[in-house]
Design a protein around this motif. Structure first.
Motif, mmCIF file in Angstrom:
data_model
loop_
_atom_site.group_PDB
_atom_site.id
_atom_site.type_symbol
_atom_site.label_atom_id
_atom_site.label_comp_id
_atom_site.label_asym_id
_atom_site.label_seq_id
_atom_site.Cartn_x
_atom_site.Cartn_y
_atom_site.Cartn_z
ATOM 1 N N LEU A 100 0.823 -1.206 0.000
ATOM 2 C CA LEU A 100 0.000 0.000 0.000
ATOM 3 C C LEU A 100 0.857 1.256 0.000
ATOM 4 N N ALA A 101 1.927 1.246 0.818
ATOM 5 C CA ALA A 101 2.813 2.415 0.878
ATOM 6 C C ALA A 101 3.521 2.640 -0.451
ATOM 7 N N LEU A 102 3.968 1.572 -1.082
ATOM 8 C CA LEU A 102 4.639 1.705 -2.378
ATOM 9 C C LEU A 102 3.679 2.246 -3.438
ATOM 10 N N MET A 103 2.428 1.797 -3.408
ATOM 11 C CA MET A 103 1.443 2.297 -4.376
ATOM 12 C C MET A 103 1.087 3.755 -4.093
ATOM 13 N N LEU A 104 0.915 4.091 -2.815
ATOM 14 C CA LEU A 104 0.611 5.478 -2.464
ATOM 15 C C LEU A 104 1.747 6.407 -2.862
ATOM 16 N N ASN A 105 2.968 5.907 -2.771
ATOM 17 C CA ASN A 105 4.129 6.727 -3.117
ATOM 18 C C ASN A 105 4.167 7.074 -4.602
ATOM 19 N N GLN A 106 3.448 6.310 -5.416
ATOM 20 C CA GLN A 106 3.429 6.564 -6.861
ATOM 21 C C GLN A 106 2.322 7.543 -7.266
ATOM 22 N N VAL A 107 1.439 7.876 -6.317
ATOM 23 C CA VAL A 107 0.377 8.850 -6.611
ATOM 24 C C VAL A 107 0.972 10.247 -6.509
ATOM 25 N N ARG A 108 0.992 10.992 -7.608
ATOM 26 C CA ARG A 108 1.660 12.296 -7.651
ATOM 27 C C ARG A 108 0.721 13.454 -7.319
ATOM 28 N N ARG A 109 -0.569 13.292 -7.552
ATOM 29 C CA ARG A 109 -1.516 14.369 -7.267
ATOM 30 C C ARG A 109 -1.862 14.360 -5.782
ATOM 31 N N GLU A 110 -1.481 15.430 -5.081
ATOM 32 C CA GLU A 110 -1.627 15.472 -3.629
ATOM 33 C C GLU A 110 -3.074 15.324 -3.184
ATOM 34 N N GLY A 111 -4.012 15.952 -3.926
ATOM 35 C CA GLY A 111 -5.413 15.857 -3.543
ATOM 36 C C GLY A 111 -5.928 14.431 -3.601
ATOM 37 N N VAL A 112 -5.592 13.743 -4.676
ATOM 38 C CA VAL A 112 -6.005 12.345 -4.829
ATOM 39 C C VAL A 112 -5.341 11.476 -3.759
ATOM 40 N N LYS A 113 -4.067 11.741 -3.513
ATOM 41 C CA LYS A 113 -3.322 10.947 -2.530
ATOM 42 C C LYS A 113 -3.922 11.087 -1.133
ATOM 43 N N LYS A 114 -4.290 12.297 -0.749
ATOM 44 C CA LYS A 114 -4.876 12.512 0.575
ATOM 45 C C LYS A 114 -6.226 11.817 0.712
ATOM 46 N N ASN A 115 -7.029 11.865 -0.344
ATOM 47 C CA ASN A 115 -8.331 11.203 -0.296
ATOM 48 C C ASN A 115 -8.193 9.684 -0.193
ATOM 49 N N VAL A 116 -7.236 9.135 -0.934
ATOM 50 C CA VAL A 116 -6.990 7.687 -0.868
ATOM 51 C C VAL A 116 -6.500 7.295 0.521
ATOM 52 N N GLN A 117 -5.601 8.099 1.080
ATOM 53 C CA GLN A 117 -5.097 7.818 2.423
ATOM 54 C C GLN A 117 -6.221 7.869 3.449
ATOM 55 N N LEU A 118 -7.120 8.835 3.306
ATOM 56 C CA LEU A 118 -8.247 8.946 4.236
ATOM 57 C C LEU A 118 -9.113 7.695 4.192
ATOM 58 N N ILE A 119 -9.372 7.195 2.985
ATOM 59 C CA ILE A 119 -10.190 5.992 2.830
ATOM 60 C C ILE A 119 -9.482 4.777 3.445
#
Length: 317
Positions: A110-129
């Motif tokens: 999960l951390a490796l996949m999240l690290n590949q998300v470059r758009r901060e807004g999308v990344k924060k929403n995914v992390q929240l979920i």
């Protein structure tokens, strides 16, 4: 000559003591910050340890802990010779090992996949979920499992439509471990990935840029840049997880336990609750708890030794 050597040693000891005292004085504010945590740990973790001696005594309310009769390893022998010892011990070990083998790599992925998300807004929403399930009560998680997996629940409606008959998941011993572990992964994997996400944040972007210029694809960059970065963190987390392999949470196992799934759901924490709090056999339950802790310590030392051998001397200690 001997007198001067002893005098010189005494002078060095005095000098060292004064140097340490000066260091403490110069950092007195920092020591003050950690003092509450130190005091709380001392009071609630170390001071109560004296109570473990009831595992070696025939505890009596009227005589108290210190006044109770000493029986040595009587209750340890009683547990080791109990007819259900092998069942309870193996249930605990299998459930923990199953959870470790499946639950350890998923937060890393999960951390490796999240690290590949470059758009901060999308990344924060995914992390929240991903982090949200961690804040759901264990009682609610188990309740959700009973509802979704009940004979008339949504999962069994699909199974009934496909096979013609439902599966009683929560009463079948064969499904207990899978439900316990997979629901735990769903609840905690996102939160557990935070430490790896934080470690990956320290990777220099120039390393990825240089690797891309050299023709390295995404998988190679992850293998040669990201994974070596989080390798020390992975080693520490694995050692701590393996060291607590027998320390399964009591609440979830007890809430999921039914009369039908006891052959796989009866583990050490639930057994300690039944013989200790329900039956009132405090010495026997204390002996079982101490036995469990000793197994954890042995596993911690062994896994740390193995990891240090395989990880070029890097371990927990």
């Amino acid at each position: 000559m001997q007198h001067s050597i002893e005098l010189d040693k005494k002078t060095r000891r005095t000098t060292d003591f004064k140097r340490k005292l000066e260091f403490v004085k110069s950092n007195i504010f920092l020591y003050g910050l950690i003092a509450p945590a130190f005091i709380l740990t001392l009071l609630f973790k170390y001071v109560p340890m004296y109570g473990v001696i009831i595992a070696f005594k025939d505890f009596s309310y009227s005589k108290g802990i210190l006044g109770s009769d000493w029986v040595g390893f009587k209750y340890f022998e009683k547990f080791l010779n109990a007819p259900n010892f092998e069942l309870i011990f193996m249930n605990t070990l299998k459930l923990s090992a199953y959870g470790l083998l499946l639950g350890f790599p998923i937060p890393i992925l999960l951390a490796l996949m999240l690290n590949q998300v470059r758009r901060e807004g999308v990344k924060k929403n995914v992390q929240l979920i991903l982090y949200a399930p961690n804040f759901i009560s264990v009682v609610v998680i188990v309740g959700m499992a009973f509802v979704f997996l009940s004979p008339i629940g949504p999962v069994n409606q699909i199974i009934t439509w496909a096979t013609g008959h439902p599966i009683v998941f929560m009463s079948d011993p064969d499904y207990f471990r899978s439900i316990y572990v997979l629901s735990g992964i769903w609840q905690g994997a996102g939160w557990a990935s935070i430490i790896y996400v934080a470690a990956l944040a320290g990777v220099d972007p120039e390393l990825h840029n240089a690797a891309t210029i050299d023709g390295a694809n995404l998988l190679k960059r992850i293998w040669h840049i990201d994974l070596p970065t989080i390798k020390p963190v992975m080693a520490i987390v694995f050692i701590l997880s393996a060291g607590g392999i027998m320390a399964i949470g009591f609440e979830k196992a007890f809430l999921m336990q039914t009369a039908m799934n006891l052959p796989t759901s009866e583990i050490l924490p639930t057994y300690v609750y039944k013989v200790g709090l329900k039956a009132g056999d405090y010495s026997y339950s204390a002996a079982i708890g101490l036995f469990n802790s000793i197994i954890n310590i042995i596993l911690l030392v062994f896994v740390n030794f193995v990891v240090k051998k395989l990880n070029e001397g890097e371990g927990l200690y």
